[in-house]
Design a protein around this motif. Structure first.
Motif, PDB file in Angstrom:
ATOM      1  N   HIS A  34      36.432  27.377  45.621  1.00 26.55           N
ATOM      2  CA  HIS A  34      35.811  28.394  45.046  1.00 26.55           C
ATOM      3  C   HIS A  34      36.554  29.745  45.509  1.00 26.55           C
ATOM      4  CE1 HIS A  34      32.262  26.843  43.240  1.00 26.55           C
ATOM      5  NE2 HIS A  34      32.125  26.167  44.163  1.00 26.55           N
ATOM      6  N   LEU A  35      37.265  29.681  47.152  1.00 21.93           N
ATOM      7  CA  LEU A  35      37.838  30.727  47.458  1.00 21.93           C
ATOM      8  C   LEU A  35      39.105  30.935  46.707  1.00 21.93           C
ATOM      9  CD1 LEU A  35      38.156  32.867  49.733  1.00 21.93           C
ATOM     10  CD2 LEU A  35      38.967  31.528  51.232  1.00 21.93           C
ATOM     11  N   LYS A  36      39.787  29.812  46.253  1.00 22.85           N
ATOM     12  CA  LYS A  36      41.238  29.821  45.526  1.00 22.85           C
ATOM     13  C   LYS A  36      40.880  30.498  44.110  1.00 22.85           C
ATOM     14  CE  LYS A  36      44.967  26.886  44.095  1.00 22.85           C
ATOM     15  NZ  LYS A  36      45.444  25.516  43.894  1.00 22.85           N
ATOM     16  N   SER A  37      39.845  30.150  43.622  1.00 20.42           N
ATOM     17  CA  SER A  37      39.317  30.752  42.292  1.00 20.42           C
ATOM     18  C   SER A  37      38.609  32.460  42.357  1.00 20.42           C
ATOM     19  CB  SER A  37      38.627  29.961  41.418  1.00 20.42           C
ATOM     20  OG  SER A  37      39.022  28.711  41.513  1.00 20.42           O
ATOM     21  N   TYR A  38      38.520  32.693  43.759  1.00 23.19           N
ATOM     22  CA  TYR A  38      38.287  34.077  43.890  1.00 23.19           C
ATOM     23  C   TYR A  38      36.613  34.241  43.517  1.00 23.19           C
ATOM     24  CZ  TYR A  38      43.150  35.034  43.457  1.00 23.19           C
ATOM     25  OH  TYR A  38      44.385  35.099  43.515  1.00 23.19           O
ATOM     26  N   GLU A  39      35.733  33.031  43.888  1.00 22.86           N
ATOM     27  CA  GLU A  39      34.631  33.198  43.637  1.00 22.86           C
ATOM     28  C   GLU A  39      33.940  33.096  44.832  1.00 22.86           C
ATOM     29  OE1 GLU A  39      34.909  30.115  39.759  1.00 22.86           O
ATOM     30  OE2 GLU A  39      34.343  29.323  41.796  1.00 22.86           O
ATOM     31  N   TYR A  99      38.042  42.810  37.244  1.00 21.58           N
ATOM     32  CA  TYR A  99      38.959  42.872  38.516  1.00 21.58           C
ATOM     33  C   TYR A  99      38.284  42.911  39.609  1.00 21.58           C
ATOM     34  CZ  TYR A  99      43.131  44.014  41.350  1.00 21.58           C
ATOM     35  OH  TYR A  99      44.176  44.070  42.420  1.00 21.58           O
ATOM     36  N   ARG A 100      37.441  44.280  39.783  1.00 20.34           N
ATOM     37  CA  ARG A 100      36.718  44.593  41.005  1.00 20.34           C
ATOM     38  C   ARG A 100      35.966  43.334  41.365  1.00 20.34           C
ATOM     39  NH1 ARG A 100      37.155  47.350  44.354  1.00 20.34           N
ATOM     40  NH2 ARG A 100      35.283  48.596  44.645  1.00 20.34           N
ATOM     41  N   LYS A 101      35.310  42.871  40.506  1.00 20.01           N
ATOM     42  CA  LYS A 101      34.661  41.550  40.979  1.00 20.01           C
ATOM     43  C   LYS A 101      35.551  40.557  41.664  1.00 20.01           C
ATOM     44  CE  LYS A 101      31.307  38.000  39.271  1.00 20.01           C
ATOM     45  NZ  LYS A 101      30.605  37.394  38.122  1.00 20.01           N
ATOM     46  N   ALA A 102      36.647  40.340  41.094  1.00 17.40           N
ATOM     47  CA  ALA A 102      37.382  39.356  41.718  1.00 17.40           C
ATOM     48  C   ALA A 102      38.128  39.603  43.104  1.00 17.40           C
ATOM     49  CB  ALA A 102      38.322  38.826  40.615  1.00 17.40           C
ATOM     50  N   ASP A 134      40.225  37.693  52.823  1.00 21.87           N
ATOM     51  CA  ASP A 134      40.368  38.164  51.646  1.00 21.87           C
ATOM     52  C   ASP A 134      39.343  39.303  51.068  1.00 21.87           C
ATOM     53  OD1 ASP A 134      41.996  36.302  50.804  1.00 21.87           O
ATOM     54  OD2 ASP A 134      40.910  34.946  49.551  1.00 21.87           O
ATOM     55  N   LEU A 135      38.167  39.269  51.724  1.00 23.56           N
ATOM     56  CA  LEU A 135      37.345  40.409  51.482  1.00 23.56           C
ATOM     57  C   LEU A 135      37.590  41.673  52.140  1.00 23.56           C
ATOM     58  CD1 LEU A 135      33.936  38.225  51.429  1.00 23.56           C
ATOM     59  CD2 LEU A 135      34.997  39.319  49.427  1.00 23.56           C
ATOM     60  N   GLY A 136      38.740  41.770  53.044  1.00 21.33           N
ATOM     61  CA  GLY A 136      39.098  42.779  53.878  1.00 21.33           C
ATOM     62  C   GLY A 136      38.027  42.934  54.972  1.00 21.33           C
ATOM     63  N   ASN A 162      37.983  44.106  47.648  1.00 23.28           N
ATOM     64  CA  ASN A 162      38.534  44.851  48.794  1.00 23.28           C
ATOM     65  C   ASN A 162      39.929  45.763  48.481  1.00 23.28           C
ATOM     66  OD1 ASN A 162      39.904  42.421  48.387  1.00 23.28           O
ATOM     67  ND2 ASN A 162      41.073  42.616  50.377  1.00 23.28           N
ATOM     68  N   ASP A 163      40.079  45.856  47.150  1.00 14.90           N
ATOM     69  CA  ASP A 163      41.208  46.455  46.652  1.00 14.90           C
ATOM     70  C   ASP A 163      40.799  48.159  46.631  1.00 14.90           C
ATOM     71  OD1 ASP A 163      43.334  47.834  45.423  1.00 14.90           O
ATOM     72  OD2 ASP A 163      43.854  46.067  44.250  1.00 14.90           O
TER      73      ASP A 163
END
Length: 354
Positions: A39-44, A334-337, A75-77, A340-341
């Motif tokens: 799931h992490l690899k898929s940004y879930e 994009y913001r959902k995936a 990944d989430l900052g 932390n950007d």
């Protein structure tokens, strides 16, 4: 335990484990962790967190679990929490440190770097090198950390050590050149690249010569070498084509660059990085519809490595085209995936006013 942070008490425990341990703990029985990593690899991220919670409840391997949770936090900052989890992962390892422990220490050091805690990162690299004295990557990364605290002499020494351990690694030399140039030491970086071309290495490929020439600003030479490389049977074509197109872009010859990218993609369409660069080139020429098509073709390949850049660049193309409604829709995706950007957060605010 295999905690590599360079603190006297911790190192004594680690060295004791080296002397007394009988090997790494088993990492069998970690189905929830594996699913969470997928799931992490898929940004879930929510799904990944739920899997890691299930893994903890099921008593799955602690070292692997905390390492995975640290990757999610990173990944989430959430860098402070990521550090805590990486340290828990290392503390849960018993016996001789294995490859996973060294990888975790790299993640730990990188997270310190993201927080601007360069001394802590250096301590981690010091500890890695105490056990792996010929680890060129640790020398290179420690050099980057030293540049960040203005220890240019120490950084250059580490870079030189890294290069000495990998005498034919020209990609490494280019990365060092970029780091030095970005920190005000461009002449030192250029000297490294010029030495590559002057070392008369009979095994140096046309692609490698083209790379070095490109970064030295010798675009005509770079183009000549890369055209030769493109015609060679055994050369991997994608990186050659990417750099060849960039030489055209650098000289303002966008039509040449577009032709190079499209010709390659017509034969080998499974390259999201080439689609991404083609799209950027098309933005530069004002062909926003073509750019959108290129980014969407790249996204259709489902490459997690390039999806982020492709999606953001597609948003940019829609903005330039004046289609703010579609740009706004894609920005929500994009913001959902990538929550932390912070740059995307500012862009989202801008789009909300259109």
């Amino acid at each position: 335990m295999a905690v590599f942070e360079k603190k006297p008490a911790v190192l004594m425990v680690m060295l004791g484990a080296l002397l007394l341990g009988s090997g790494c703990g088993s990492i069998s029985g970690h189905n929830n962790v594996d699913l969470g990593l997928a799931h992490l690899k898929s940004y879930e991220y929510e799904e990944a967190a739920a899997c890691f919670d299930a893994a903890e409840a099921a008593g799955e391997n602690a070292s692997l679990l905390y390492r995975s949770k640290g990757l999610l936090n990173k990944d989430l900052g959430e860098y402070d929490v990521a550090i805590e989890n990486f340290l828990k992962s290392l503390a849960a390892t018993s016996g001789i440190p294995g490859d996973m422990d060294f990888d975790t220490n790299y993640y730990l050091a990188d997270t310190y770097m993201k927080l601007g805690k360069y001394d802590e990162a250096i301590n981690v690299y010091d500890a890695i090198l105490a056990l792996r004295k010929r680890d060129k990557d640790a020398y290179y990364m420690r050099g980057l950390a030293k540049l960040s605290i203005s220890d240019s002499e120490g950084a250059i020494n580490d870079f030189n050590k890294s290069m000495s351990l990998s005498p034919r690694n020209y990609d490494l030399r280019i990365m060092i050149y970029k780091a030095l140039s970005a920190n005000g030491f461009e002449e030192d970086g250029r000297n490294i690249l010029e030495a590559c071309l002057n070392n008369s290495d009979p095994n140096m490929t046309n692609y490698e010569k083209g790379q070095i020439s490109y970064y030295l600003g010798n675009n005509a030479d770079a183009q000549s070498y890369l055209e030769l490389a493109r015609s060679e049977r055994d050369t991997k074509k994608a990186p050659v084509v990417l750099l060849l197109g960039l030489t055209g872009e650098k000289q303002g010859d966008y039509n040449y660059a577009v032709s190079v990218y499209k010709t390659f993609l017509a034969e080998e369409p499974d390259h999201p990085d080439i689609y991404n660069q083609l799209g950027l080139c098309q933005i530069s020429t004002g062909d926003y519809e073509g750019a959108v098509n290129s980014f969407e073709a790249g996204l259709a390949l489902g490459s997690s490595e390039y999806d982020r850049a492709l999606l953001m660049n597609e948003i940019t193309a829609y903005e330039y085209a004046g289609n703010f409604a579609q740009a706004k829709t894609l920005m929500e995706k994009y913001r959902k995936a990538y929550p932390n950007d912070t740059d995307a957060e500012r862009e989202e605010i801008f789009l909300s006013t259109r």
